[in-house]
Design a protein around this motif. Structure first.
Motif, mmCIF file in Angstrom:
data_model
loop_
_atom_site.group_PDB
_atom_site.id
_atom_site.type_symbol
_atom_site.label_atom_id
_atom_site.label_comp_id
_atom_site.label_asym_id
_atom_site.label_seq_id
_atom_site.Cartn_x
_atom_site.Cartn_y
_atom_site.Cartn_z
ATOM 1 N N ILE A 197 0.873 -1.179 0.000
ATOM 2 C CA ILE A 197 0.000 0.000 0.000
ATOM 3 C C ILE A 197 0.906 1.222 0.000
ATOM 4 N N THR A 198 0.809 2.032 -1.049
ATOM 5 C CA THR A 198 1.655 3.221 -1.181
ATOM 6 C C THR A 198 0.790 4.469 -1.215
ATOM 7 N N LEU A 199 1.141 5.446 -0.410
ATOM 8 C CA LEU A 199 0.440 6.725 -0.381
ATOM 9 C C LEU A 199 1.437 7.846 -0.588
ATOM 10 N N VAL A 200 0.975 8.929 -1.197
ATOM 11 C CA VAL A 200 1.763 10.152 -1.315
ATOM 12 C C VAL A 200 1.033 11.232 -0.536
ATOM 13 N N VAL A 201 1.803 11.964 0.287
ATOM 14 C CA VAL A 201 1.205 12.955 1.186
ATOM 15 C C VAL A 201 1.930 14.287 1.058
ATOM 16 N N ALA A 202 1.158 15.344 0.894
ATOM 17 C CA ALA A 202 1.698 16.699 0.993
ATOM 18 C C ALA A 202 1.392 17.191 2.401
ATOM 19 N N GLY A 203 2.435 17.372 3.191
ATOM 20 C CA GLY A 203 2.250 17.777 4.588
ATOM 21 C C GLY A 203 3.589 18.040 5.236
ATOM 22 N N SER A 204 3.534 18.621 6.413
ATOM 23 C CA SER A 204 4.783 19.039 7.065
ATOM 24 C C SER A 204 4.915 18.529 8.496
ATOM 25 N N GLN A 205 4.021 17.609 8.909
ATOM 26 C CA GLN A 205 4.067 17.135 10.294
ATOM 27 C C GLN A 205 4.121 15.606 10.321
ATOM 28 N N PRO A 206 5.289 15.020 10.103
ATOM 29 C CA PRO A 206 5.416 13.557 10.089
ATOM 30 C C PRO A 206 4.997 12.903 11.403
ATOM 31 N N GLN A 207 5.197 13.605 12.508
ATOM 32 C CA GLN A 207 4.815 13.037 13.793
ATOM 33 C C GLN A 207 3.311 12.827 13.865
ATOM 34 N N ALA A 208 2.551 13.776 13.305
ATOM 35 C CA ALA A 208 1.086 13.640 13.279
ATOM 36 C C ALA A 208 0.669 12.462 12.405
ATOM 37 N N LEU A 209 1.427 12.225 11.335
ATOM 38 C CA LEU A 209 1.133 11.095 10.456
ATOM 39 C C LEU A 209 1.395 9.767 11.158
ATOM 40 N N ARG A 234 3.049 -1.652 8.788
ATOM 41 C CA ARG A 234 2.434 -2.888 8.319
ATOM 42 C C ARG A 234 0.927 -2.769 8.497
ATOM 43 N N SER A 235 0.202 -3.105 7.452
ATOM 44 C CA SER A 235 -1.261 -3.022 7.498
ATOM 45 C C SER A 235 -1.819 -4.162 8.349
ATOM 46 N N PRO A 236 -3.109 -4.146 8.674
ATOM 47 C CA PRO A 236 -3.696 -5.244 9.456
ATOM 48 C C PRO A 236 -3.478 -6.621 8.833
ATOM 49 N N GLN A 237 -3.410 -6.705 7.512
ATOM 50 C CA GLN A 237 -3.159 -7.982 6.848
ATOM 51 C C GLN A 237 -1.677 -8.266 6.652
ATOM 52 N N GLY A 238 -0.835 -7.362 7.121
ATOM 53 C CA GLY A 238 0.602 -7.574 7.027
ATOM 54 C C GLY A 238 1.248 -7.007 5.790
ATOM 55 N N LEU A 239 0.528 -6.238 4.980
ATOM 56 C CA LEU A 239 1.139 -5.632 3.796
ATOM 57 C C LEU A 239 2.057 -4.485 4.199
ATOM 58 N N PRO A 240 3.177 -4.332 3.500
ATOM 59 C CA PRO A 240 4.014 -3.152 3.739
ATOM 60 C C PRO A 240 3.263 -1.880 3.342
ATOM 61 N N VAL A 241 3.331 -0.875 4.178
ATOM 62 C CA VAL A 241 2.728 0.427 3.892
ATOM 63 C C VAL A 241 3.858 1.432 3.721
ATOM 64 N N PHE A 242 3.862 2.133 2.595
ATOM 65 C CA PHE A 242 4.874 3.153 2.318
ATOM 66 C C PHE A 242 4.181 4.497 2.126
ATOM 67 N N ILE A 243 4.597 5.486 2.902
ATOM 68 C CA ILE A 243 4.063 6.836 2.745
ATOM 69 C C ILE A 243 5.203 7.748 2.328
ATOM 70 N N ARG A 244 5.056 8.349 1.138
ATOM 71 C CA ARG A 244 6.064 9.264 0.606
ATOM 72 C C ARG A 244 5.595 10.686 0.872
ATOM 73 N N MET A 245 6.389 11.462 1.588
ATOM 74 C CA MET A 245 6.034 12.841 1.885
ATOM 75 C C MET A 245 6.656 13.769 0.852
ATOM 76 N N ALA A 246 5.897 14.777 0.452
ATOM 77 C CA ALA A 246 6.360 15.697 -0.584
ATOM 78 C C ALA A 246 5.932 17.118 -0.247
ATOM 79 N N ASP A 247 6.689 18.096 -0.768
ATOM 80 C CA ASP A 247 6.266 19.483 -0.677
ATOM 81 C C ASP A 247 5.110 19.689 -1.651
ATOM 82 N N ALA A 248 4.292 20.659 -1.378
ATOM 83 C CA ALA A 248 3.139 20.915 -2.244
ATOM 84 C C ALA A 248 3.566 21.180 -3.682
#
Length: 561
Positions: A197-209, A234-248
């Motif tokens: 599961i891969t997500l891309v996030v525009a944000g500035s507070q990794p701790q909140a994530l 790791r997701s509930p089913q054990g899938l790797p979760v990757f969140i990529r943070m980016a500037d707007a």
């Protein structure tokens, strides 16, 4: 626990009971109960709360007690006891294709083999050959099944993943400091099987994530990696979760580059470089525009010629789920379905469909309670009666007829002529040679009463490979005889493969996106078939069941002349 979770526990209880050699009736009660629970129109917790669980056909006193315990406590005492009496790896052995409880019982009791690894070693050591009822061929099949199991480890069906992926995305979007967040990778491209599961996030507070992820039940191993601007879990089913943070300002490129296949991204980078444009941008639209292209839908970003199509202005306008007007390939209790004809029709009506095609199994499918000729007449009479109850949804009379080993259909032509439509499907003799299997299907397609080809390759994703067949020859035959080819939306099938849709379109073949539903819940699988169609570049005009009801009726009638 929801009904799927409860059904899974009941299936495991049946499995362990069979391993222990328990009473066959008790085993069947739990196995049947799992299917009954999974096909309920509402959650078991509602029935328990109302005190009417015992009113459900197939739920006896013992099973009702087990389900009630699961609903109220989230666990089953019997399940825990049974599970504790076997090595942990025994359950994993059940995931090996072709290996059922009876064989596992013999292997465990006679060889003390309790895991897939031990089983593979036993096969290599030739230890299964001497077991009663096994032999060399059985051992070879089991070894082949183990290899298939190992190939599929780490893969998950899209349908089994999307709900928890959306849950994670929702939590991320609600975190402080998040400006925007989207799915990327395999999920956004709607691949049929998923590894992460891969997500891309525009944000500035990794701790909140990280805190948002930690708040999701059963999400584990949450870590922030400041050096790469990434968060993993790791997701509930054990899938790797990757969140990529980016500037707007760079969000568009981050989303685009993590969505497309490597081939698509590389082709786009070369095109941008040739035009002197940077590989960056706030939105995907601005990046594609800089490359002189319209936005390419995520499902098409596989590096299969989509950039050339976009450049020449030939990108298709992909079909949308809301354009499906009606559905074919639906089973009822007349064969192996879990719902009555009336329940299936009413459920289709609630979903907004204008027509439904009922197609229970044919007589050779004895294991699925296939219809003999007298039962066909009785079912047609019931369809006529139900049609009067629901005048605002058209019911088409159909059959899923087995293609016999020689390519003949399962009924004589005079019986096939009584249906509005006939789906021709292979359900047996998967081990024919490629030439024989191809000829078998092509002969069936020549039958004038066959309307469409069902689940063309016979595959079950992550479980059974497609049979050996020359699909180009099959599609050529379908085109020659003007037959419809099904895109089977059952999440375990998703067959026709999207990679074959382009060839079929070139031959002028029309598709029908069918749920292959065996319950009212199964009717809701149509969007998974739409995903396949979209990946294959299919438009609404390529799909017959986007037609209004009267045009569909005329189309079916014309095919039988």
């Amino acid at each position: 626990m929801n009904k799927r979770d409860i059904a899974a526990v009941l299936e495991e209880i049946a499995f362990f009971l069979e391993l222990k050699g328990e009473n066959p009736f008790k085993i069947k009660a739990y196995s049947t109960g799992a299917r009954v629970i999974d096909s309920l129109p509402e959650e078991p917790s509602v029935l328990v709360q109302k005190g009417i669980l015992r009113n459900v056909k197939g739920i006896g006193e013992g099973l009702a007690g087990a389900v009630t315990e699961l609903v109220t406590t989230g666990a089953s005492t019997l399940h825990k006891e049974l599970k504790a009496s076997f090595p942990a790896g025994v359950m994993e052995m059940a995931e090996v294709p072709g290996l059922g409880p009876k064989k596992i019982k013999a292997i465990y009791e006679q060889l003390s083999v309790g895991s897939v690894g031990e089983l593979e070693y036993a096969c290599i050591e030739n230890r299964l050959v001497g077991l009663p009822g096994f032999g060399q061929k059985t051992q070879e099949k089991i070894l082949a099944g183990i290899r298939q199991f190992k190939r599929h480890q780490g893969f998950h069906l899209f349908a089994n993943v999307i709900e928890e992926a959306d849950c994670i995305l929702e939590a991320v979007r609600g975190a402080a400091g998040v400006i925007r967040a989207d799915h990327a990778g395999e999920i956004r491209r709607r691949l049929e099987v998923i590894q992460n599961i891969t997500l891309v996030v525009a944000g500035s507070q990794p701790q909140a994530l990280t805190e948002a992820l930690q708040s999701i039940p059963d999400v584990t191993q949450v870590e922030h990696h400041p050096e790469t601007k990434a968060i993993t879990a790791r997701s509930p089913q054990g899938l790797p979760v990757f969140i990529r943070m980016a500037d707007a300002v760079g969000y568009g490129w981050e989303l685009l580059s993590t969505t497309g296949s490597a081939e698509h991204v590389q082709d786009l980078e070369r095109r941008l470089a040739a035009r002197g444009a940077p590989s960056t941008g706030e939105s995907e639209a601005t990046i594609y525009a800089a490359a002189g292209l319209p936005v390419i839908p995520p499902e098409l970003r596989e590096g299969h010629g989509e950039i050339a199509l976009a450049e020449s202005g030939r990108l298709p306008i992909l079909i949308e789920a809301g354009q499906i007007q009606g559905i074919f390939h639906n089973h009822t209790v007349w064969s192996d379905g879990a719902a009555t004809l009336e329940q299936m029709v009413e459920a289709a009506r609630v979903l907004g469909y204008r027509y439904i095609g009922i197609s229970d199994h044919s007589q050779s499918a004895f294991y699925a309670n296939g219809l003999k000729e007298d039962r066909i007449r009785a079912q047609h009479a019931e369809i006529d009666a139900v049609q009067k109850t629901f005048p605002d949804i058209r019911i088409f009379k159909g059959i899923e007829a087995d293609i016999l080993a020689d390519g003949a259909m399962d009924y004589p032509d005079e019986i096939l002529a009584t249906f509005d439509f006939v789906i021709a499907s292979v359900h047996s003799r998967f081990n024919l040679s490629e030439e024989d299997q191809t000829n078998r299907i092509c002969r069936a397609l020549a039958n004038p009463y066959v309307t469409m080809l069902g689940h063309a390759t016979g595959r079950l994703l992550l479980s059974r490979d497609a049979y050996r067949v020359d699909m180009k020859k099959v599609l050529d035959a379908a085109a020659a005889h003007k037959k419809i080819v099904e895109i089977n939306a059952n999440p375990h099938r998703l067959d026709l493969d999207w990679r074959l849709c382009g060839y079929a379109k070139e031959r002028g073949i029309a598709f029908s996106i069918n749920p292959d539903a065996h319950s009212t819940d199964g009717l809701e699988d149509v969007p998974f078939g739409v995903n396949v169609a979209r990946k294959g570049g299919v438009t609404a005009g390529d799909v017959v069941n986007t037609l209004p009801v009267e045009e569909m009726a005329s189309r079916l009638q014309a095919m039988r002349r």
